[in-house]
Design an enzyme around this catalytic site. Sequence first.
Site, PDB file in Angstrom:
ATOM      1  N   THR A  55       0.825  -1.206   0.000  1.00 45.62           N
ATOM      2  CA  THR A  55       0.000   0.000   0.000  1.00 45.62           C
ATOM      3  C   THR A  55       0.859   1.256   0.000  1.00 45.62           C
ATOM      4  OG1 THR A  55      -1.629  -1.241   1.291  1.00 45.62           O
ATOM      5  CG2 THR A  55      -1.954   1.124   1.157  1.00 45.62           C
ATOM      6  N   TYR A 142       5.725 -13.241   3.179  1.00 46.54           N
ATOM      7  CA  TYR A 142       4.467 -12.901   2.504  1.00 46.54           C
ATOM      8  C   TYR A 142       4.259 -13.851   1.333  1.00 46.54           C
ATOM      9  CZ  TYR A 142       0.725  -9.685   0.978  1.00 46.54           C
ATOM     10  OH  TYR A 142      -0.491  -9.120   0.644  1.00 46.54           O
ATOM     11  N   LYS A 167       2.307 -14.284   6.205  1.00 45.72           N
ATOM     12  CA  LYS A 167       1.162 -13.498   5.737  1.00 45.72           C
ATOM     13  C   LYS A 167       0.643 -14.157   4.468  1.00 45.72           C
ATOM     14  CE  LYS A 167      -0.372  -8.856   4.498  1.00 45.72           C
ATOM     15  NZ  LYS A 167       0.008  -7.471   4.160  1.00 45.72           N
TER      16      LYS A 167
END
Length: 309
Positions: A55, A142, A167
């Site tokens: 983000t 991730y 994640k």
Amino acid sequence: MPDTPVRLRSRLDGLLFFPVTAFTPDGRLDTTTFRTHVRARLDAGAGAVFAACGTGEYHALDLDEYEAVVAAAVAETAGAVPVVAGVGHGTALALDFLRRAERAGADGVLALPPYLVKPSQQGLLRHYTDLARATDLGVIVYARDNAVLEPDTVAALAALDNVIGLKDGIGDLDLLQRVISAVRTTHPGLDFRYFNGLPTAELTGLAYRGLGVTLYSSAVFCFAPDLALAFHKAVNGGDDASANRLLDGFFRPLVELRNQGRGYAVSLVKAGVRLDGLDVGTVRSPLAEPAPEHVDALAELVARGRALL
């Protein structure tokens, strides 16, 4: 002094905040506005700050900008909550970012998928092992896109003292359940943390909760923290009626709006922050700004969501 991996693992709680990175009108990094953004969400109750991640347009930052963003997050949080920084690309460049994260004072790193290639399980294990062994910081792996980790691979990574969690941005609950089972049986008693890393994680929050996965990042927290916190309280407090009301009236329509444009998981979020009153600038290429009518639709949707509260 950065958190040790054990301490970082224990401190990761609550709603995880992935701030956008602020730029000036001429496209330069704006750490002053970035710190204002971070401070506002700390005051709203962020459980941790994940700086310069997806983000935050990690892909668009050079090394000096990246270090400045992470250092700004560390300075603004002042130890109140952990700061985790994204590291990605190929192994060599990821190690450069990792060293910058260490120098900036981060508590841990979120190891993003390696760039472009589709590696084998052996290659993924080698990549993440090389990152973990190069630092004393806590490492969260991730899994998404080209980094699809099988249960045995995750169990092998969990054996490394500073790899503290996974994640999941894949969304395959069968695979995730097998990963959780493999780690649990291979490392009995290990507090290995799992995170829902899907875009607009609220949409799958109830399903992930069924696997015992309650940690997630909320893009909505960037621009409508009241809505994000209301859902977080509902889903983790067992108030499924409130959670479903917000899902039906806000989060599902938000996902449908997000899906109308490429890159909207970042650019629409950044537009939302501007709608909320903080001029964080536009996205950098190769992302593009959302269509004006979609920004208007976002403003209307936020208003409708708040009416549900």
